[in-house]
Scaffold this motif. Structure first.
Motif, PDB file in Angstrom:
ATOM      1  N   PRO A 264     -28.701  -6.832  -9.209  1.00  0.00           N
ATOM      2  CA  PRO A 264     -28.132  -7.598 -10.319  1.00  0.00           C
ATOM      3  C   PRO A 264     -26.613  -7.525 -10.416  1.00  0.00           C
ATOM      4  CG  PRO A 264     -29.238  -5.628 -11.124  1.00  0.00           C
ATOM      5  CD  PRO A 264     -29.592  -5.754  -9.681  1.00  0.00           C
ATOM      6  N   HIS A 265     -25.984  -6.523  -9.821  1.00  0.00           N
ATOM      7  CA  HIS A 265     -24.529  -6.369  -9.884  1.00  0.00           C
ATOM      8  C   HIS A 265     -23.959  -6.368  -8.460  1.00  0.00           C
ATOM      9  CE1 HIS A 265     -24.396  -5.417 -14.191  1.00  0.00           C
ATOM     10  NE2 HIS A 265     -25.506  -4.703 -13.979  1.00  0.00           N
ATOM     11  N   LEU A 266     -22.897  -7.145  -8.276  1.00  0.00           N
ATOM     12  CA  LEU A 266     -22.191  -7.185  -6.984  1.00  0.00           C
ATOM     13  C   LEU A 266     -20.752  -6.769  -7.205  1.00  0.00           C
ATOM     14  CD1 LEU A 266     -21.834  -7.863  -3.989  1.00  0.00           C
ATOM     15  CD2 LEU A 266     -21.460 -10.262  -4.650  1.00  0.00           C
ATOM     16  N   LEU A 267     -20.350  -5.694  -6.574  1.00  0.00           N
ATOM     17  CA  LEU A 267     -18.970  -5.202  -6.644  1.00  0.00           C
ATOM     18  C   LEU A 267     -18.253  -5.626  -5.374  1.00  0.00           C
ATOM     19  CD1 LEU A 267     -19.644  -1.607  -8.027  1.00  0.00           C
ATOM     20  CD2 LEU A 267     -19.051  -3.674  -9.300  1.00  0.00           C
ATOM     21  N   TRP A 268     -17.316  -6.541  -5.533  1.00  0.00           N
ATOM     22  CA  TRP A 268     -16.572  -7.084  -4.380  1.00  0.00           C
ATOM     23  C   TRP A 268     -15.331  -6.215  -4.198  1.00  0.00           C
ATOM     24  CZ3 TRP A 268     -18.507 -11.922  -2.453  1.00  0.00           C
ATOM     25  CH2 TRP A 268     -17.837 -12.393  -1.321  1.00  0.00           C
ATOM     26  N   TYR A 269     -15.452  -5.195  -3.367  1.00  0.00           N
ATOM     27  CA  TYR A 269     -14.419  -4.169  -3.220  1.00  0.00           C
ATOM     28  C   TYR A 269     -13.508  -4.499  -2.039  1.00  0.00           C
ATOM     29  CZ  TYR A 269     -12.448   0.477  -2.156  1.00  0.00           C
ATOM     30  OH  TYR A 269     -11.608   1.523  -1.873  1.00  0.00           O
ATOM     31  N   THR A 270     -12.267  -4.855  -2.340  1.00  0.00           N
ATOM     32  CA  THR A 270     -11.233  -5.087  -1.318  1.00  0.00           C
ATOM     33  C   THR A 270     -10.237  -3.945  -1.401  1.00  0.00           C
ATOM     34  OG1 THR A 270     -11.492  -7.479  -1.544  1.00  0.00           O
ATOM     35  CG2 THR A 270      -9.486  -6.675  -0.454  1.00  0.00           C
ATOM     36  N   VAL A 271     -10.126  -3.168  -0.349  1.00  0.00           N
ATOM     37  CA  VAL A 271      -9.239  -1.995  -0.340  1.00  0.00           C
ATOM     38  C   VAL A 271      -7.796  -2.444  -0.496  1.00  0.00           C
ATOM     39  CG1 VAL A 271      -8.546   0.050   0.948  1.00  0.00           C
ATOM     40  CG2 VAL A 271     -10.900  -0.804   1.111  1.00  0.00           C
ATOM     41  N   SER A 272      -7.027  -1.721  -1.312  1.00  0.00           N
ATOM     42  CA  SER A 272      -5.622  -2.030  -1.558  1.00  0.00           C
ATOM     43  C   SER A 272      -4.785  -0.761  -1.448  1.00  0.00           C
ATOM     44  CB  SER A 272      -5.454  -2.665  -2.948  1.00  0.00           C
ATOM     45  OG  SER A 272      -5.767  -1.725  -3.962  1.00  0.00           O
ATOM     46  N   LEU A 273      -3.509  -0.890  -1.746  1.00  0.00           N
ATOM     47  CA  LEU A 273      -2.607   0.265  -1.677  1.00  0.00           C
ATOM     48  C   LEU A 273      -2.924   1.313  -2.728  1.00  0.00           C
ATOM     49  CD1 LEU A 273       0.796  -1.587  -1.077  1.00  0.00           C
ATOM     50  CD2 LEU A 273      -0.643  -0.451   0.606  1.00  0.00           C
ATOM     51  N   LYS A 274      -3.721   0.947  -3.728  1.00  0.00           N
ATOM     52  CA  LYS A 274      -4.101   1.931  -4.745  1.00  0.00           C
ATOM     53  C   LYS A 274      -4.933   3.064  -4.160  1.00  0.00           C
ATOM     54  CE  LYS A 274      -4.116  -1.482  -8.484  1.00  0.00           C
ATOM     55  NZ  LYS A 274      -4.930  -2.138  -9.536  1.00  0.00           N
TER      56      LYS A 274
END
Length: 423
Positions: A264-274
């Protein structure tokens, strides 16, 4: 006889007067003149400002992005199409840009409720962070879909996954495995850049091996899609199947929606400088300097020294050459005197003065230029009537030690020459 009165002389015609009219000076007329002269640049500036405003508004409308595979990027390389379709199917799609926010969202969504799409195009995530993400997903009973992970990252996600290099795009590739999601898709777009109509986009395709490998090109044991043993860790090597321009090709959409829409939940994780850890203190210059710089510098210094010793010019014997110009005797005398003065060469200057005086006295007394100095002293004493010892001390005695003594000696030598000349 009557005479006619002489006619009065005619007066000259008055000069023609000219009327000068002032130029129009109203505000409207001045503004009109300025507009006629500079309207071209005013129009160009206005067009530039309007286009800049329109571009800024369009770029920020709806919080749109320009990143590849961004869920708010409607461009050909974006993934807004896939995200919107999943939202319409009841999937809660959320974009995250750090490991901390992703793991927090996983825990908040609850057990077995989250699918995490992982995308790290610049390979910023460390292996320890990748292992932490994998543990968080597995502990929560979720699913991790890693898009083109780096070899070390894929190995940290699951020991069942291994990178097998890259491949050029092909027209299509069939499932070739027993996974239901892959069978439902049938064939995938192979990443051919010719599929893009308006703006062709070609993304690199990575191949992976796993407990279940699907969509393997011909004569290859690795494929575009690989699963671990439990199927909760997936490596997708072809990111092009989910971009906007290729989503509707072949079975791309079917595979994307089945992989990402199972929770039911989709986390679209794009790696960044954080995700890059911040150092507690600034690195020193030695830490920032590459390790090869010191050996390379030492080697270059050694080569430079050897080159100078090999090719360097050495001082040879002095070579007498004629002066290129004629220099006046007074300039030579002045320059030589200044050199003696700068070097404080009182003895050398005194000997030079005495030698010149002896030469001139020998010539004046007709003794010849090669006359013995003692003979010159004897003849000068006889000609001037001075005591022999006095003349000897002046011409051949002890040299002066200070500049004052040397000046006194020079005055006495001049007086002696004048006495000899007047005899």
């Amino acid at each position: 006889m009557s005479t006619a009165a002489p006619s009065a002389p005619s007066s000259p015609a008055p000069p023609e007067t000219k009327t000068f009219r002032s130029e129009p000076a109203s505000t409207a007329q001045r503004v009109g003149g300025v507009w006629r002269k500079g309207r071209f640049w005013v129009i160009c500036t206005a067009i530039f400002v309007v286009l800049s405003i329109i571009g800024f508004v369009l770029a920020n409308a709806g919080n749109q992005s320009t990143g590849t595979l961004a869920i708010n990027n409607p461009a050909p390389a974006g993934a807004q199409g896939a995200a919107e379709v999943l939202r319409k199917q009841g999937i809660n799609v959320t974009a995250t840009d750090s490991l901390a926010s992703t793991t927090q969202a996983i825990s908040e969504n609850g057990s077995g409720a989250s699918t995490v799409l992982f995308y790290d195009p610049q390979n910023l995530l460390s292996t320890d962070q990748a292992a932490a993400l994998s543990r968080a997903v597995q502990d929560a009973g979720g699913r991790l879909v890693a898009v083109s992970p780096a070899p070390l990252t894929a190995a940290q996600f699951s020991p069942d996954l291994a990178s097998a290099g890259t491949v050029r795009g092909t027209a299509s590739v069939s499932a070739g495995c027993s996974d239901p999601d892959a069978i439902a898709a049938g064939t995938l777009d192979g990443g051919s850049p010719a599929l893009g109509v308006l703006a062709p986009v070609s993304l690199p395709i990575n191949l992976y091996k796993g407990a279940e490998t699907c969509f393997a090109p011909a004569a290859s044991t690795a494929g575009h899609l690989a699963f671990n043993t439990t199927g909760d860790i997936v490596a997708l090597g072809n990111p092009g199947i989910m971009i906007n321009q290729d989503l509707a090709n072949r079975g791309n959409a079917a595979l994307v929606f089945r992989l990402l829409g199972s929770k039911p939940h989709l986390l679209w994780y794009t790696v960044s400088l954080k995700d890059i850890p911040v150092a507690e203190q600034a690195p020193s210059l030695a830490e920032l300097t590459p390790k090869w710089i010191f050996p390379a510098s030492s080697w270059l210094l050694l080569v430079a020294v050897l080159g100078m010793l090999w090719k360097g010019r050495r001082n040879g014997p002095l070579v007498a050459e004629p002066l290129p110009v004629i220099v006046k005797a007074s300039e030579t005398l002045t320059g030589r005197a200044r050199l003696y003065q700068d070097a404080r060469a009182v003895g050398t200057a005194s000997r030079t003065l005495r030698h010149a005086t002896l030469t001139r006295l020998a010539r004046a007394l007709r003794l010849g230029a090669a006359a013995d100095p003692a003979a010159v002293v004897e003849a000068a004493a006889t000609a001037t009537g001075r005591p022999h010892q006095q003349v000897y001390a002046l011409l051949l005695g002890e040299a002066p030690h200070t500049e004052r003594e040397m000046l006194s000696m020079a005055v006495e030598l001049t007086a002696l020459e004048e006495e000899v000349a007047q005899r």
